[in-house]
Design a protein around this motif. Structure first.
Motif, PDB file in Angstrom:
ATOM      1  N   GLY A  31      38.679  40.380  41.779  1.00 11.90           N
ATOM      2  CA  GLY A  31      38.565  39.683  43.050  1.00 11.90           C
ATOM      3  C   GLY A  31      37.188  39.648  43.648  1.00 11.90           C
ATOM      4  N   PHE A  32      36.137  40.006  42.871  1.00  8.41           N
ATOM      5  CA  PHE A  32      34.774  39.914  43.409  1.00  8.41           C
ATOM      6  C   PHE A  32      34.388  38.460  43.611  1.00  8.41           C
ATOM      7  N   ASP A  33      33.670  38.204  44.693  1.00  7.58           N
ATOM      8  CA  ASP A  33      33.221  36.851  44.990  1.00  7.58           C
ATOM      9  C   ASP A  33      31.901  36.577  44.278  1.00  7.58           C
ATOM     10  N   GLN A  34      31.784  35.413  43.653  1.00  8.92           N
ATOM     11  CA  GLN A  34      30.579  34.920  43.000  1.00  8.92           C
ATOM     12  C   GLN A  34      30.207  35.697  41.730  1.00  8.92           C
ATOM     13  N   VAL A  35      31.134  36.444  41.177  1.00  8.53           N
ATOM     14  CA  VAL A  35      30.899  37.177  39.936  1.00  8.53           C
ATOM     15  C   VAL A  35      31.594  36.446  38.792  1.00  8.53           C
ATOM     16  N   ARG A  36      30.935  36.366  37.647  1.00  2.00           N
ATOM     17  CA  ARG A  36      31.502  35.649  36.509  1.00  2.00           C
ATOM     18  C   ARG A  36      32.810  36.279  36.061  1.00  2.00           C
ATOM     19  N   ASP A  37      33.738  35.430  35.599  1.00  2.00           N
ATOM     20  CA  ASP A  37      35.075  35.903  35.239  1.00  2.00           C
ATOM     21  C   ASP A  37      35.049  36.942  34.128  1.00  2.00           C
ATOM     22  N   GLU A  38      34.171  36.780  33.145  1.00  2.00           N
ATOM     23  CA  GLU A  38      34.184  37.703  32.014  1.00  2.00           C
ATOM     24  C   GLU A  38      33.794  39.118  32.411  1.00  2.00           C
ATOM     25  N   LEU A  39      33.218  39.293  33.626  1.00  2.00           N
ATOM     26  CA  LEU A  39      32.839  40.622  34.086  1.00  2.00           C
ATOM     27  C   LEU A  39      33.899  41.267  34.977  1.00  2.00           C
ATOM     28  N   MET A  40      34.985  40.562  35.265  1.00  2.00           N
ATOM     29  CA  MET A  40      35.995  41.156  36.147  1.00  2.00           C
ATOM     30  C   MET A  40      37.430  40.802  35.770  1.00  2.00           C
ATOM     31  N   LEU A  41      37.633  40.034  34.693  1.00  2.00           N
ATOM     32  CA  LEU A  41      38.997  39.732  34.276  1.00  2.00           C
ATOM     33  C   LEU A  41      39.577  40.887  33.481  1.00  2.00           C
ATOM     34  N   MET A  42      40.857  41.190  33.721  1.00  2.00           N
ATOM     35  CA  MET A  42      41.575  42.262  33.021  1.00  2.00           C
ATOM     36  C   MET A  42      42.732  41.652  32.247  1.00  2.00           C
ATOM     37  N   GLN A  43      42.735  41.881  30.950  1.00  2.00           N
ATOM     38  CA  GLN A  43      43.738  41.302  30.071  1.00  2.00           C
ATOM     39  C   GLN A  43      45.045  42.090  30.133  1.00  2.00           C
ATOM     40  N   PRO A  44      46.194  41.404  30.003  1.00  3.59           N
ATOM     41  CA  PRO A  44      47.469  42.120  29.903  1.00  3.59           C
ATOM     42  C   PRO A  44      47.457  43.078  28.710  1.00  3.59           C
ATOM     43  N   SER A  45      48.191  44.165  28.837  1.00  3.81           N
ATOM     44  CA  SER A  45      48.269  45.239  27.847  1.00  3.81           C
ATOM     45  C   SER A  45      47.003  46.082  27.821  1.00  3.81           C
ATOM     46  N   GLY A  46      46.127  45.880  28.767  1.00  2.00           N
ATOM     47  CA  GLY A  46      44.890  46.638  28.792  1.00  2.00           C
ATOM     48  C   GLY A  46      44.859  47.685  29.888  1.00  2.00           C
ATOM     49  N   CYS A  47      44.039  48.727  29.656  1.00  2.00           N
ATOM     50  CA  CYS A  47      43.831  49.796  30.644  1.00  2.00           C
ATOM     51  C   CYS A  47      42.366  49.768  31.067  1.00  2.00           C
ATOM     52  N   TYR A  48      42.125  49.631  32.369  1.00  2.80           N
ATOM     53  CA  TYR A  48      40.769  49.541  32.911  1.00  2.80           C
ATOM     54  C   TYR A  48      40.574  50.656  33.945  1.00  2.80           C
ATOM     55  N   TRP A  49      39.345  51.177  33.994  1.00  2.00           N
ATOM     56  CA  TRP A  49      39.087  52.341  34.847  1.00  2.00           C
ATOM     57  C   TRP A  49      37.813  52.092  35.651  1.00  2.00           C
ATOM     58  N   LEU A  50      37.936  52.167  36.984  1.00  2.00           N
ATOM     59  CA  LEU A  50      36.797  52.049  37.894  1.00  2.00           C
ATOM     60  C   LEU A  50      36.618  53.369  38.629  1.00  2.00           C
TER      61      LEU A  50
END
Length: 513
Positions: free
Chosen positions: A8-27
């Protein structure tokens, strides 16, 4: 096919913030308030989301209600216990329906302190197996004071975690650093974005850097053990080594860590310079290299050599432990931007060009000083000091010269008339009295009645030219004429009288009648 989820970042490219189904992401985030804004912004960008919180009630993240997002959000709480964490995957399998959704797990970093490194690896591996072939993506947001320890553990979990990133507050903005991130088009690694906060949402502040950044180990501290003065490692990020050689071997695998060498004696300078030069040339500008002087051993020329080889900071011997730690904090985030020549021997020769010391004849003295001052590789007006010393009337210049014992290469002395001229290579004006104290065997204030000092390049060259003019160059190498022979009268030799024995109590033959 399930659509990807977004941060949901504004003005950031999709490839840097999209999360694929079946994936685990950690911030990860240092501050809880930053993690909260990040979670709310992510929730507002979803069509379907499930919120799980640990350490606080999940309702607090939704008050006030985020603008946007799904109408209904299932909420769950996880106790801050080791048992609950180990059963996390089984609980997900029991309560989550097989529908496309993002599961957001919001928890402090202290929760994972209850697991060892191997247990954490097994925990993420079970999550990976659970999410496989499911239309679900899991986003874990962690925060807290021990976040750096958790970040170090997560670096090794790239096989089981599809994305890892961190958010760091920088007073007036936020650094969003992506270690790696898998999306539908592949995987990106080592990226950095500068974010700003606008209306409780993170937005891109400036264009992302084109060059990849390697900052995965920037929170590690690698040090020779004596620099802590006998204290144990200050935290889990600190690792101590027996000597500089072991430290250098480990630092060859570092990218942005802080590497702290110790300096016990001046004889270590060549080896230390070689080690630092090798690290800076091979590991890049992100590495933070520090030298701590444990005993008085550093000269000004040595400091310049180490700085030219790639040192970020040199800690003087009189710095306390608290001052030392403060200086380490001051270099965090720095990048070494000076050029380091590839040829170390040429660099060392240019930094320490004078390999002579002690007394030189006036022509040799003037030639050596002129060559050094004209060296363009040395700093302007920082090549050394020229000092003229006039002895007290009771002391001849030759007698004062016998008291002069230069110990350092580059310290030269000569005689001109009634004065001694000293050239102190790479000596600062503030250190002049200290240098004279070590050079003369007696207090210099008692030996000399006055002194003149030149420290700028043009001043030194001008004085050297005047000194050179006193050398009779036209007949300097002419043979010394022999004195005319003189006739000397032979001395008169007289016969030496021989002693005679006299016996007391007897008449002398000369007194007989």
């Amino acid at each position: 096919m399930t659509s990807p989820f977004t941060l949901g970042f504004d003005q950031v490219r999709d490839e840097l913030m999209l999360m694929q189904p079946s994936g685990c992401y950690w911030l990860t985030a240092n501050r809880q308030e930053d993690a909260r804004i990040l979670a709310r912004q992510c929730i507002a960008a979803q069509r379907s989301v499930t919120l799980i919180a640990s350490g606080l009630a999940p309702e607090t993240l939704l008050s006030p209600a985020p603008v946007g997002g799904p109408a209904a959000i299932p909420l769950f709480s996880l106790p801050e216990t080791r048992r609950a964490l180990l059963a996390f995957t089984n609980d997900l399998a029991r309560v989550l329906p097989e529908k496309p959704r993002l599961v957001l797990f919001f928890a402090p970093a202290t929760l994972w302190e209850k697991l060892s490194q191997e247990e954490l690896r097994q925990w993420t591996k079970r999550l990976q197996h659970f999410l496989a072939a499911k239309p679900i993506a899991l986003l874990i947001i962690s925060f807290g004071s021990v976040i750096n320890t958790l970040r170090g553990q997560l670096q090794t979990l790239y096989r089981h975690v599809d994305g890892l990133a961190q958010l760091d507050w920088q007073q007036d903005s936020w650094d969003y650093r992506i270690n790696w991130w898998a999306n539908g088009g592949g995987m990106l690694a080592d990226r950095e974005l500068r974010l700003a906060l606008n209306m409780d949402q993170f937005t891109l502040q400036e264009q992302e850097q084109s060059a990849p950044l390697t900052l995965n180990d920037e929170t590690l501290w690698l040090a020779e053990k004596s620099v802590l003065e006998g204290a144990p490692p200050l935290s889990n990020q600190w690792t101590l080594y027996e000597d500089n050689a072991d430290l250098h071997n480990r630092a060859q695998q570092a990218n942005a860590a802080t590497v702290i060498f110790s300096l016990q004696h001046n004889d270590q300078i060549p080896t230390l310079a070689e080690q630092i030069h090798n690290l800076r040339r091979t590991r890049g500008s992100g590495l933070k290299i520090v030298v701590r002087e444990m005993r008085p051993s550093l000269r000004y020329s040595d400091e310049r050599l180490l700085l030219a080889c790639g040192v970020n900071s040199i800690v003087p011997v009189n710095a306390t432990m608290s001052r030392f730690l403060t200086m380490l904090e001051g270099i965090q985030g720095q990048s070494y931007n000076r050029h380091v020549p590839a040829d170390l021997q040429a660099l060392m020769k240019s930094m320490q060009p004078l390999q002579a010391r002690g007394y030189l004849t006036l022509p040799e003295f003037c030639q050596s000083v002129t060559l050094l001052v004209n060296n363009t590789l040395l700093p302007e007006n920082g090549k050394g000091l020229l000092v003229a010393l006039r002895p007290v009337p009771e002391l001849k210049p030759e007698q004062a010269l016998t008291l002069c014992k230069p110990r350092r290469y580059g310290d030269l002395v000569t005689l001109v008339g009634d004065r001694l001229y000293l050239f102190l290579s790479s000596c600062r004006f503030s250190d002049l009295n200290t240098a004279l104290k070590f050079i003369f065997q007696l207090p210099h204030d008692e030996i000399f009645s006055n002194r003149l000092v030149w420290h700028e390049d043009l001043q030194i060259l001008s004085e050297v030219r005047q000194m050179t003019s006193q050398v009779p160059t036209a007949w300097r190498d002419a043979p010394v004429p022999r004195a005319p022979e003189q006739t000397v009268a032979a001395p008169v030799v007289t016969e030496r009288r021989q002693p005679q024995n006299i016996i007391l109590g007897q008449d002398s033959p000369d007194n007989l009648p």
